[in-house]
Design an enzyme around this catalytic site. Structure first.
Site, PDB file in Angstrom:
ATOM      1  N   LYS A 209       0.868  -1.256  -0.027  1.00  0.00           N
ATOM      2  CA  LYS A 209      -0.038   0.098  -0.044  1.00  0.00           C
ATOM      3  C   LYS A 209       0.784   1.039   0.055  1.00  0.00           C
ATOM      4  CE  LYS A 209      -3.446   2.125   2.656  1.00  0.00           C
ATOM      5  NZ  LYS A 209      -4.076   1.767   4.078  1.00  0.00           N
ATOM      6  N   GLU A 215      10.679  -4.976   4.305  1.00  0.00           N
ATOM      7  CA  GLU A 215      10.647  -6.298   3.863  1.00  0.00           C
ATOM      8  C   GLU A 215      10.118  -6.318   2.566  1.00  0.00           C
ATOM      9  OE1 GLU A 215       8.993  -4.977   6.525  1.00  0.00           O
ATOM     10  OE2 GLU A 215       9.207  -6.412   8.344  1.00  0.00           O
ATOM     11  N   GLY A 269      -4.892  -2.141   5.362  1.00  0.00           N
ATOM     12  CA  GLY A 269      -4.185  -3.443   4.983  1.00  0.00           C
ATOM     13  C   GLY A 269      -4.867  -4.706   5.261  1.00  0.00           C
ATOM     14  N   ARG A 270      -5.042  -4.747   6.338  1.00  0.00           N
ATOM     15  CA  ARG A 270      -5.715  -6.199   6.834  1.00  0.00           C
ATOM     16  C   ARG A 270      -7.184  -6.379   6.452  1.00  0.00           C
ATOM     17  NH1 ARG A 270      -4.701  -2.581  10.602  1.00  0.00           N
ATOM     18  NH2 ARG A 270      -6.198  -1.902  12.056  1.00  0.00           N
ATOM     19  N   GLU A 355      -4.799  -6.974  15.459  1.00  0.00           N
ATOM     20  CA  GLU A 355      -4.124  -5.467  14.952  1.00  0.00           C
ATOM     21  C   GLU A 355      -5.162  -4.606  15.056  1.00  0.00           C
ATOM     22  OE1 GLU A 355      -1.762  -5.768  11.433  1.00  0.00           O
ATOM     23  OE2 GLU A 355      -1.777  -3.647  11.144  1.00  0.00           O
ATOM     24  N   HIS A 386      -4.874 -33.796  18.345  1.00  0.00           N
ATOM     25  CA  HIS A 386      -3.925 -34.489  18.910  1.00  0.00           C
ATOM     26  C   HIS A 386      -2.712 -33.589  19.483  1.00  0.00           C
ATOM     27  CE1 HIS A 386      -5.532 -37.941  16.852  1.00  0.00           C
ATOM     28  NE2 HIS A 386      -6.115 -37.374  16.164  1.00  0.00           N
ATOM     29  N   LYS A 513       8.119  -0.758  12.309  1.00  0.00           N
ATOM     30  CA  LYS A 513       8.594  -0.404  11.053  1.00  0.00           C
ATOM     31  C   LYS A 513       9.840   0.602  11.243  1.00  0.00           C
ATOM     32  CE  LYS A 513       4.857  -1.410   8.232  1.00  0.00           C
ATOM     33  NZ  LYS A 513       3.999  -0.893   6.893  1.00  0.00           N
TER      34      LYS A 513
HETATM   35  C1  G6Q Z   1      -2.332  -3.819   7.976  1.00  0.00           C
HETATM   36  C2  G6Q Z   1      -1.083  -3.383   8.564  1.00  0.00           C
HETATM   37  C3  G6Q Z   1       0.198  -3.770   7.968  1.00  0.00           C
HETATM   38  C4  G6Q Z   1       0.442  -3.710   6.779  1.00  0.00           C
HETATM   39  C5  G6Q Z   1       1.870  -4.288   6.266  1.00  0.00           C
HETATM   40  C6  G6Q Z   1       2.104  -3.829   4.989  1.00  0.00           C
HETATM   41  O1  G6Q Z   1      -3.351  -3.588   8.435  1.00  0.00           O
HETATM   42  O2  G6Q Z   1      -1.200  -2.186   8.694  1.00  0.00           O
HETATM   43  O3  G6Q Z   1       0.139  -5.387   8.272  1.00  0.00           O
HETATM   44  O4  G6Q Z   1      -0.222  -4.260   5.695  1.00  0.00           O
HETATM   45  O5  G6Q Z   1       2.821  -3.556   7.011  1.00  0.00           O
HETATM   46  O6  G6Q Z   1       2.129  -2.397   4.563  1.00  0.00           O
HETATM   47  P1  G6Q Z   1       2.419  -2.105   3.135  1.00  0.00           P
HETATM   48  O7  G6Q Z   1       1.309  -2.766   2.283  1.00  0.00           O
HETATM   49  O8  G6Q Z   1       2.240  -0.627   3.039  1.00  0.00           O
HETATM   50  O9  G6Q Z   1       3.654  -2.622   2.312  1.00  0.00           O
END
Ligand code: G6Q
Length: 521
Positions: A209, A215, A269-270, A355, A386, A513
């Site tokens: 986003k 990463e 994001g989530r 989150e 199990h 981050k």
């Molecule tokens: C989701 C969070 C987090 C995010 C990641 C990736 O709600 O904010 O999990 O999706 O940190 O972020 P980017 O899509 O900006 O790389």
């Protein structure tokens, strides 16, 4: 308009719930069933191809009434409307929360800052559809003119967990494209993935986003370097696409403008797998299935927005969860789907719920004096029986369970499916009924273990009275998975509203981050 800022503990219903809890905290569910022949029907809900049996909970009609009063006193109805019409309910980030608009099938206008967002949503969906078709039917080719065989999703958190979970869950519906996911910054992992890939036939989908996440950018750069070992900068346009709100940064990476799929700041994001973040899903299962997945979620949205609270699945599940979390003092909830396909559901729900609702400051900016977000965990049945189920059956903690089962298996193996579902029902029954001293006694006698009764009896007794919901769905289809995910999204929303917290920011993630970059320096 922002959400109202009502402290739930100051409501009348909270006080009623507190008193009521004192009266029924030790009541046995068995007694409740004995006293009410219709208990199962009274505490069941239906939605399309879902049957939800919540009768095995430590609740009575009175409990439910007080919980529904709590929803009303905290003005949940008002909050739901604000959520759907695009009010800036994510106040700390100054944003609307509109993942529901991404699956708005009737296309009714939804305005953000005076602008209808639906035309853009439709345009992006059209682009996803065209691109998916081109890749799936082989028209879109890699840099040497060969058809695409593999797709690698590069992203993390919300840009990974959702697409990864859905692709795995809908594996039955998958086409010929092989899909891979790179999320962790662990260089060994990316090397392992690249080891078996062919540069000429692999499509890389970079999902970020912000396009600033360490990463994702590190993995994307490593992959680009590997790609350029045999290809040129000009070839990037054939094998790389990106999903982002940050168009400038994406272009800076070398991705062709036509290969950029936009998203919007009003999608968290989530909650973003319904947007172009779900491109890998659409590629993996084909656009018609992706569309059915969106439609299922949309149906759940309509149910959630329009159904009275007492018959509203996400509302009732959220209220029961609050009952345990805030009155019984439970700390966690376990989600156990009886299908291997849903093995990644729990990690996805962990992010969604933890989150969103892992917050300790309320909407007034004050420290909360009550519990908020639960710890969510789980894995697939029967494997967990199990493993960790021992603690759920006989440990010292009460851990409410969501059992998720499907009436039909996908390949129609009746023998396996009957056994699988027998376990689904048996676990809920065992948690509810337990095994009394008398039953253990009889059982041991029957098995000829009379001499061991004195020694082993206490260890073999199960207290029972442990709560669970049984969510029975007709079949694992794209539509039903869409509805299931939307159900948990709305459950999370309801809890956040009642707890008077902001569910759509994530300053905890952002701190991580920032600090990682500082430590790197
Ligand atoms: C989701 C969070 C987090 C995010 C990641 C990736 O709600 O904010 O999990 O999706 O940190 O972020 P980017 O899509 O900006 O790389």
């Amino acid at each position: 308009m922002p959400l109202k800022k009502i402290n739930p503990t100051k409501t009348n219903s909270w006080k009623e719930l507190d008193n009521h809890f004192k009266q029924i905290k030790d009541v046995e569910m068995k007694t409740l069933f004995k006293g009410d022949k219709n208990r199962k029907e009274t505490f069941s809900l239906n939605f399309d191809e879902f049957d939800i049996d919540f009768s095995k909970n430590r609740i009575t009609e009175k409990t439910l009434k007080h919980l529904l009063d709590l929803a009303n006193e905290t003005e949940l109805k008002d909050a739901i409307e604000k959520y759907f019409i695009g009010d800036k309910i994510n106040e700390t980030e100054g944003r609307a929360v509109l993942h529901t608009a991404l699956r708005n099938q009737d296309g009714k206008s939804v305005f953000v800052d005076g602008k209808d967002v639906i035309p853009e949503v439709k345009e992006t969906l059209k682009k996803i559809e065209l691109f998916t078709n081109q890749v799936v039917n082989g028209e879109f080719k890699g840099y040497t003119g060969k058809k695409i065989t593999d797709v690698v999703n590069i992203g993390i958190g919300g840009s990974d967990l959702g697409p990864r979970m859905v692709v795995e869950s809908l594996h039955f519906y998958k086409n010929h494209l092989n899909t891979h996911f790179v999320s962790n910054i662990d260089g060994d992992h990316v090397t392992e993935i690249l080891k078996n890939l062919d540069r000429e036939t692999t499509l890389f989908v970079i999902v970020s986003k912000t396009f600033t996440t360490q990463e994702t950018l590190t993995n994307a750069e490593t992959i680009k370097k590997w790609f350029l070992e045999t290809a040129t900068e000009n070839d990037i346009q054939y094998n790389f696409v990106a999903v982002s709100t940050n168009l400038e940064k994406v272009k800076g990476f070398g991705i062709a403008e036509n290969n950029i799929f936009t998203m919007w700041d009003w999608v968290g994001g989530r909650y973003s797998l319904w947007s172009a973040v779900g491109l890998t899903i659409s590629l993996a299962i084909g656009y018609p299935n992706f569309d059915a997945f969106l439609k299922g979620a949309n149906q759940m949205d309509d149910h959630f927005r329009n159904t009275p609270f007492e018959k509203n699945v996400p509302v009732v599940l959220a209220l029961i969860s609050i009952w345990y979390n805030n009155f019984f003092g439970t700390e966690s909830e376990v989600v156990i789907p009886y299908t291997q396909y849903l093995e990644k559901l729990a990690p996805f729900l962990q992010q969604l719920s933890m989150e969103s609702n892992g917050k300790s400051v309320d909407r007034n900016g004050e420290k909360v004096t009550y519990q908020t977000g639960n710890i969510i965990w789980g894995n697939s049945g029967t494997n967990v029986q199990h493993a960790f189920m021992q603690l759920v059956h006989q440990g010292t903690k009460i851990i409410p369970v969501d059992f998720i089962g499907f009436e039909e298996s996908l390949y129609g193996n009746t023998d396996h499916h009957q056994k699988l579902m027998a376990n689904f029902y048996a676990q809920a029954e065992a948690l509810y009924a337990g095994k009394t001293v008398e039953e253990v006694h009889l059982d041991m006698k029957f098995k000829g273990d009379t001499d061991k009764i004195n020694q082993l009896l206490p260890f073999k007794v199960f207290e029972g009275n442990r709560p669970s919901n049984a969510i029975l769905i007709k079949k694992l289809s794209p539509k039903n998975l869409g509805a299931l995910i939307a159900m948990y999204e709305h459950k999370t929303f309801v809890q956040g509203v009642i707890w008077n917290i902001y569910s759509f920011d994530q300053f905890g993630v952002e701190l991580g981050k920032e600090l990682a970059n500082k430590f790197l320096e």
